[in-house]
Structures are given as C-alpha cells and as structure tokens.
Design a protein around this motif. Structure first.
Motif, PDB file in Angstrom:
ATOM      1  N   GLU A 531       6.411   9.144   0.531  1.00 33.22           N
ATOM      2  CA  GLU A 531       5.728   8.909   1.893  1.00 33.22           C
ATOM      3  C   GLU A 531       6.006  10.329   2.453  1.00 33.22           C
ATOM      4  O   GLU A 531       6.960  10.800   2.583  1.00 33.22           O
ATOM      5  N   PRO A 534       7.715  11.759   8.981  1.00 33.19           N
ATOM      6  CA  PRO A 534       7.359  12.362  10.544  1.00 33.19           C
ATOM      7  C   PRO A 534       8.616  13.416  10.963  1.00 33.19           C
ATOM      8  O   PRO A 534       9.739  12.869  11.014  1.00 33.19           O
ATOM      9  N   HIS A 575      -1.632  15.704  12.139  1.00 32.59           N
ATOM     10  CA  HIS A 575      -2.628  14.651  12.400  1.00 32.59           C
ATOM     11  C   HIS A 575      -2.803  14.814  14.086  1.00 32.59           C
ATOM     12  O   HIS A 575      -2.100  15.152  14.967  1.00 32.59           O
ATOM     13  N   ASP A 577      -5.066  12.523  17.404  1.00 31.41           N
ATOM     14  CA  ASP A 577      -5.287  11.198  17.706  1.00 31.41           C
ATOM     15  C   ASP A 577      -6.829  10.914  17.266  1.00 31.41           C
ATOM     16  O   ASP A 577      -7.600  11.824  16.675  1.00 31.41           O
ATOM     17  N   ARG A 621      -1.530   6.513  11.834  1.00 31.73           N
ATOM     18  CA  ARG A 621      -0.151   6.126  11.423  1.00 31.73           C
ATOM     19  C   ARG A 621       0.203   4.592  11.233  1.00 31.73           C
ATOM     20  O   ARG A 621      -0.231   3.887  12.036  1.00 31.73           O
ATOM     21  N   LYS A 622       1.019   4.353  10.209  1.00 27.78           N
ATOM     22  CA  LYS A 622       1.559   3.198  10.082  1.00 27.78           C
ATOM     23  C   LYS A 622       3.151   3.415  10.253  1.00 27.78           C
ATOM     24  O   LYS A 622       3.582   4.117   9.444  1.00 27.78           O
ATOM     25  N   LEU A 623       3.629   2.563  11.214  1.00 25.98           N
ATOM     26  CA  LEU A 623       4.857   2.572  11.638  1.00 25.98           C
ATOM     27  C   LEU A 623       5.771   2.158  10.494  1.00 25.98           C
ATOM     28  O   LEU A 623       5.692   0.919  10.140  1.00 25.98           O
ATOM     29  N   ASN A 661       0.030   8.814  17.155  1.00 29.08           N
ATOM     30  CA  ASN A 661      -0.741   9.390  15.900  1.00 29.08           C
ATOM     31  C   ASN A 661      -0.791  10.823  15.835  1.00 29.08           C
ATOM     32  O   ASN A 661      -1.048  11.486  14.995  1.00 29.08           O
ATOM     33  N   ARG A 663       0.845  13.763  15.277  1.00 22.47           N
ATOM     34  CA  ARG A 663       2.125  14.044  14.839  1.00 22.47           C
ATOM     35  C   ARG A 663       2.260  15.305  13.734  1.00 22.47           C
ATOM     36  O   ARG A 663       1.067  15.515  13.259  1.00 22.47           O
ATOM     37  N   GLU A 665       4.046  16.125   9.831  1.00 22.51           N
ATOM     38  CA  GLU A 665       4.797  15.281   9.026  1.00 22.51           C
ATOM     39  C   GLU A 665       5.052  16.131   7.716  1.00 22.51           C
ATOM     40  O   GLU A 665       4.267  17.219   7.776  1.00 22.51           O
TER      41      GLU A 665
END
Length: 823
Positions: A531, A534, A575, A577, A621-623, A661, A663, A665
C-alpha cells in the motif's frame, strides 16, 4: 639554728649553680649538633642528636621544639607513623598555636597512613588558622579524591617485580636497551660502590644497576651498571635515563660530603656515553645554581635539545620545582633554565619527570591533590603550553609515595616505583600495563509489523578507521561482532538489509569509552508495504503546486529511505480533495507530484527511481489508524469519500476531512533497481496522469510472430512475461529465472512445495518443481500467493496464460496500440 639552716641553703645554691650551667651548655651543644645535621639533610643523624638534646632539658618550650624537629625529621625520612605520633604529641601540648603548620603536616601523615577522618579534622583546623594557604584545601580535596579513586580504580594492572626488589630500596626504573628487555634503576642494596652510610636514611649510598629479562621473560640477577668507578662512584648515583639509541646516559650524582670536585653537598646531573661494556668519563651539565643546590632527575626530548629536571633553585615556587632548559645542538651547553610555572609546580615538591613522545610530561608531586605522599601526574603540551596536570589515580598511585614512571614507546605499559603497603622493601619497582579495551556488540533484529525475529538479515559494520565487516542473523534474529572487530576510538555505522524490508541503520562509538563495554543495539525492520505510505504533511498554496520551503523537511525521511535502500523504485502519488473538477484536480495533483520528484532529483535521487502520478480526487483516503486533525479524531478504517464528508455535522469537521485527502504518498514499485541513467535526465519520460484508476492499462511489446511480452513485477523484481493464448492456464518460469530469484533471495526453500532438500539439494531446481509467488504485480494491480511451475526446457523467463490474467480483471487486447486493458 636559723643560721645553720641558712648556711645549708647557701651551700646547696653554690653547689647547684655550676651544675645547671653545665647542663644548659650540654643541651645547647647537642641541640646545635642536631640543628646542623638537620640543615644538611642528615635527618637520621639529626634524630639521634635531637633525642639526646631532649634528655638534657626540662624546659617545656625546648622540649616541644625538639619534638617538632623530630617529627619533621621522621617526615623527611618517610617514617610516617613515627611522624604522626610526634605531631600528635605537639597538638596535645597546643604547639599548633605557635606553629600552625603542625596541623597541615599531621593531616598529611594521617592521609598517607589512610586515616582519612582524622586527616580531615586536621586539615579543617589548619584552614581555620591559615585560610589563605592552599595546602589545607588541597589536603581536603585529596581525601575526597583518594576515597573515590580507591572505590573506582583505573584499568591499569600493577605488579610488584619481586625478583628485582630487595628489603632495601629499588626505584626510578628506565628502559636500557633497544629491545626493551632490560632496565637501569637506582638502589641502595648490598653491592653498591659507595662504602658510606647515608646520614639522611641510615642506609647505603645508592648506585645504578641493570636487570635483564631472559627469553622466557624472567628477570635475571641485577648487576651494577658500572663497576669501574666512572658512573658508579663513592657518592650517590641514580635516577638515570638513556637517550640517543641507548648510548647516552643522563644521571644524577649527589655528594654526602665535600670533595675536590664538589665543594658543597648538593646534587648535579651528569652525562656519560656507553660503548660496549665501558663508559666515557661523565660530564657535568651546567644548569645553574651552585654546589649546594639539589639538581637531578633528568628527562630529555628525543633530539636531546631540551631537558626537564628537578631542582631547588632560588626563585622557585615550592621546595623542589621542575625546570626546563634548551640548546641549539648536542655539542653545546644548555641555556639558562626557566621554571615550568605554577601550572606544574606547587608549594610542595615536583620531582622525577619523564617526557613521553616530547609532548606528554609525567612527574611526581606532593603539592597537587593526590592520594598521599608523592603521586604521579601527567600534563600535555598544547600549543607550547603545559596543561593542568592530571592525577594517574589508583592503582598507579597509592597513599604512599609513587614516582619514577617510565613507558615503553607506543604502549600503555612500563615501570614505576612506590613504597606502598605490601611491598618487599622500602621503595620497590612495579610494572604496569593497561590491558587493551574489550568491546563486543550484539543485538536482535525483529519485524516491526509482527515483532517476529528476522533471520538471515545482513548486517554490515563500517568503522571510521576504514574497517568493514559483515554478519548475518541466526534463526532468532541474533547477530554479534567479536572483540577483535571493534577498536577503541572508533565510530561504527551499522546497516541492516533484508529482502522485503526497508534498510535500517544504527551507530555506536567507542570514542571516549575508557572501560570494557558490551554494546547492545537492536533493530526493528519495517516491511516494504504494497500500500501507499503517506508522507508527513505537505501543504500547497491554493491552486498551486510549488513545493514550499517550510515543507521540504517533510521529505527528509523519504530521502533517507531512498539513500538507505538504493535498489527500490517508488511511485510518488499526489491527491487532492473532492472539490473542483476532475480535469483541474488531475492536472494540479500531477504537477504537485512532479514538484516533489524534482525536489528529490535536486537532492541526488536518480530520476529513474521515481514515477510521479497525479490521482486528482479519484482515490479518497482510507485511514489505516486513528488520526486527529484540528481537534477532530477520525477512526481507523474510515473511507474519506464524499458521502462520509457530507455526513459530518460541522464545516470545520468537513474541512479537516478534506485536509486529510490532500496528501502525497509513496509506494515501492520494485526492489531490483540498477542505475541506468544520469541525474541530468528529465523525469517527463516516466510521468503519466492516471485518468481512471479503475482501468489498468499496460503497454506491451510485440514480437515478429505476434508474441506479446508484458512487463511485470514478481516479488519485487522486474520481469517480462510472455502471454500464452493457447495454454490459457499456464503459469511457468524458466530454470534460469527461478535460480536468479532463489539466489537473490526473492524466494527461498520455504516457498517450494514438497521436500525442499530433494528439490534444491543438487545446487539446482528440479524440473516441474512448484513454488509460491508472494505477489505478482501487473500495472497497478497485484495478485498474491500464486503457484508457478519450473520448466527446464522453457526459454522465456515467465509464461502466463490468458485465464490467469483474468484474475486482474476483464481484459481486452488492443493490438493497434499494443496495450492490455483490464476493466
């Protein structure tokens, strides 16, 4: 009757008056003889005469004075116990009211005799009477230091050389030959050339002796250094040092009686040259003073142009000071001597200097804070100035007298002399050595994700001394480096590598470590995740993509990762928002990703190790953990898509979600990077905008006969697979490629099905062996835990059938564009 009584009294007075006058004259004669002996440093002789004078007087003041002089005499001949007793008698008679110095000397004797509590009381009483005299304060400090040093000895090991020592005095050893197997030393043992008895010590005169080790390292019987009456004579000779390839000998000669050569009874320094077994006539060095001065204990620079010695010259700071003189050549005389100053010299005595490597001066002193009596100190020459002396501490020093140290060149070993308890005689010769420091290093390496041991990890240790050693962890993640691999005064950088983990580094240092130490350094390795990871927060101005200086620090961690892991290739994804249009956000995020890549290129990261991709607002984003922003906590597992954000009750909460969102990575694409390009090349070749992340489009190459060759990443290694349209379920690998993966650690014995010993035992892989692939990435999709078969006759590195690819999604092959499109 009264007249008769008066006549009797008169008769008695007439009889006694001459007798009292005679007794007084006898007392004064004996006192004068004692005083003369004392002033001539004949302390043993003086003691006998003071005792006779004491018995000739009944006057309390006279007797107290004599006791004081006896105490001083005992102090000078180093009979500290009798000196202590006599000083105590004086204190009982309140003699310290007249002579406060009694308290100081009493404290010194108590300290030497290791009676520290009583010594402290004596020093405090002296300070109260003489607060300006630093010697009382030095005494107090010395007690504190002595107790501390006895409790915490240095690493030196000290041994009494009993085969050299006798019940007499042996002291001031120096090396006497180029092989450092013999020494020259001073002794008053039987066999000296002088036939008199010294009135200071009531012992023989001193002479110079040799002692030599045999091939087994045992000492032979000491012999006179000279028996031809050239170096050793009827006077005192001693405290010598060899220079000029062990041919020139500088030594001290003292006269206990006046001679034609010396009208006084002082000491002087002489030089004689050795040739074979004979000596030249000694030549006296003219260093100042007169025949009554005590001048001795020479040490010289390696070129013999500088001499440091001890003397009681007028104008000194204390009793005997250290002085220095120089000359232009060895054929000339030394110039006028100058005092080494109050950084070295004190109100006490400084003696027995030894110059090491022309820049470190060792000497003995009873004026600097020490354990008692004479202590050995060292001072270093820095920019032409001698630095504050440092006490050598216990066990080099002791509560007794410690003096006359010498070192073997380039080693922490040598000899010195001491009258400490446990010796064989008075002054004894001791050897010393500082064993080499012993360091070890060990630790355990674990997986940060699951805390399990990481076996077979490589750990490399590189020292600032240029050394480099490498080890591997065992089955329990343990590693160690032996004492022979770690040296004093060195800093070591450790680098840990293992396939599937980010490289970790650590550091230890033995600089300024002066005792043995077992270092322990554990590592937690971070697995390289599939994955995206961030990065720390990087903010941009509204609708802009320039990387602001205040956020460049956020990339330091990534730079470190890339530097420590030089074989990985990463994707940098930006990314936005969900506000604004797709097109606007796609372009903005792409440019932001590019700005990060460009910054990393400026910091030395090769451009072909990075892919910049702008995802716009397409991937909310998935935390992966709880995160708090502006006071609002968002829980692990939350998907920050529009429905969730719109459900938040307040504008500030929604703004916090949008901020998460926005971010940048990174994720690892491959782990087998080999440099192929220069840093000057642009990154545009590798930049692409992902317009629809739900589609996975992969370019392929077409062969002469229509074969399709597709790039993929297998267990982190770049490969090209051939698409098999006939055997739709094919998943085969060539022997050559399988051996490469095995050798480079991409797979191991545990990945094979069946008996690994049989499959791999012949140094190859058996035909049709099956092993498990942890992950196979094609485009931006990854399959895990796939079984592949080794085919010996296969020439293509990897063959994959169409049905296998369908696991990545429904696929279409666009032969015009040479693309495979997964939906």
């Amino acid at each position: 009757m009264k007249l008769f009584k008066g006549l009797i009294i008169l008769f008695m007075l007439m009889f006694l008056m001459p007798e009292q006058g005679l007794a007084q004259r006898r007392y004064l004669r004996r006192l004068a003889a004692a005083e003369e002996a004392f002033s001539n440093h004949q302390y043993h002789n003086a003691l006998n005469r003071y005792k006779k004078a004491y018995n000739r007087t009944r006057d309390r003041d006279n007797r107290n004075y004599i006791i004081f002089q006896m105490a001083e005499s005992y102090r000078f001949i180093n009979d500290t116990r009798r000196a202590e007793v006599n000083y105590r008698r004086l204190l009982r008679a309140n003699y310290d009211e007249k002579e406060p110095i009694v308290l100081l000397h009493y404290g010194d004797m108590l300290r030497t005799n290791e009676k520290y509590d009583l010594a402290e009381e004596a020093y405090l009483a002296y300070i109260e009477k003489e607060p300006e005299d630093p010697r009382g304060h030095v005494g107090l400090e010395s007690i504190k230091l002595a107790l501390e040093w006895l409790e915490n000895p240095t690493k030196y090991e000290v041994v009494n050389e009993r085969r050299i020592n006798t019940r007499d005095d042996e002291f001031a050893p120096r090396y006497a030959d180029r092989n450092y197997r013999s020494i020259i030393f001073t002794s008053n043992r039987d066999g000296v050339t002088g036939k008199g008895i010294d009135d200071w010590t009531d012992k023989n005169y001193t002479a110079l002796f040799y002692a030599r080790r045999d091939p087994k390292g045992d000492w032979g019987t000491p012999v006179l250094a000279d028996n031809n009456n050239l170096v050793n004579t009827g006077s005192h000779e001693g405290v010598a040092i060899f220079k000029q390839r062990f041919t020139n000998l500088y030594f001290t000669r003292c006269y206990s009686q006046r001679t034609e050569e010396e009208s006084g009874m002082g000491c002087q320094i002489y030089m004689a040259t050795r040739g074979g077994n004979s000596w030249s006539e000694p030549v006296k060095l003219e260093l100042g003073g007169d025949s009554t001065n005590v001048v001795g204990h020479p040490t010289l620079s390696s070129d013999e142009l500088m001499i440091i010695f001890s003397a009681d010259f007028e104008g000194g700071i204390g009793g005997k000071d250290l002085w220095i003189a120089t000359r232009e050549s060895t054929t000339e005389s030394f110039g006028m001597a100058r005092n080494l100053g109050d950084i070295i010299n004190t109100k006490g005595d400084e003696m027995f200097p030894f110059l090491r490597e022309d820049s470190v001066l060792y000497f003995s002193s009873n004026g600097h804070p020490g354990m008692g009596g004479l202590d050995i100190f060292k001072s270093t020459l820095v920019d032409g100035e001698w630095q504050k002396p440092v006490n050598m501490q216990y066990p080099i020093n002791s509560p007794g007298d410690d003096f006359g140290i010498t070192f073997k060149p380039d080693e922490e070993k040598g000899f010195f002399s001491s009258n400490r308890r446990g010796g064989r005689g008075g002054d004894d010769i001791y050897s010393f050595i500082k064993p080499p420091l012993v360091f070890t290093l060990q630790g355990v390496i674990r997986n940060e994700a699951n805390l399990q041991f990481v076996p077979d990890a490589s750990i490399r240790m590189v020292g600032t001394d240029g050394s480099s050693v490498e080890g591997r962890t065992d089955a329990r993640g343990f590693y160690s480096f032996a004492p022979s691999q770690l040296k004093p005064g060195t800093t070591y950088e450790l680098t840990v590598n293992h396939d599937g983990f980010f490289t970790q580094t650590g550091k230890i240092t033995t600089v300024d470590v002066f005792s043995n130490r077992d270092f322990k350094l554990d590592f937690m390795l971070d697995p390289i995740p599939d994955e995206a990871i961030p990065l720390p927060e990087i903010r941009y101005e509204l609708a802009k993509w320039d990387l602001l200086p205040q956020y460049q620090d956020s990339l330091r961690g990534l730079i470190t990762i890339l530097d420590q892991n030089p074989t990985i290739v990463i994707e940098l994804a930006a990314h936005t928002d969900s506000r604004n249009t797709f097109e606007f956000n796609d372009i903005l995020s792409q440019r932001r990703a590019e700005s990060v890549v460009n910054y990393l290129i400026e910091r030395g990261i090769p451009p072909d190790r990075m892919v910049a991709r702008g995802y716009g607002k397409r991937v909310p984003r998935k935390l992966e953990k709880d995160i708090t922003v502006d006071g609002y906590t968002f829980e692990e597992g939350t998907l920050l898509d529009d429905p969730f954000i719109e459900s938040l009750p307040t504008t500030s909460q929604r703004e916090a979600a949008h901020q998460l969102n926005r971010r940048t990575e990174f994720r690892v694409l491959s782990r087998d990077y080999v440099p192929r390009r220069t840093a000057a090349q642009r990154t545009a070749e590798r930049i692409e905008v992902v317009l629809n992340p739900d589609e996975n489009i992969v370019n392929y190459r077409s062969g002469e006969h229509g074969e399709i060759s597709v790039p993929c990443i297998l267990n982190g290694y770049n490969l090209i697979f051939s698409l098999d349209t006939r055997d739709r379920n094919a998943l085969r690998i060539s022997l050559e490629q399988a051996l490469r993966l095995l050798t480079e650690g991409a797979i191991n014995r545990n990945d094979f099905e069946g008996d690994a010993e049989r499959i791999l035992g012949e140094g190859t892989i058996t035909d049709r062996a099956v092993f498990n692939i942890s992950e196979l990435r094609i485009g931006n999709k990854t399959l895990e835990n796939i079984k592949v078969t080794v085919i010996h006759r296969q020439t293509e590195p990897l063959v994959i059938g169409e049905n296998v690819l369908k696991d990545y999604g429904e696929l279409n092959i666009d032969r015009d564009k040479q693309q495979i499109i997964f939906n």
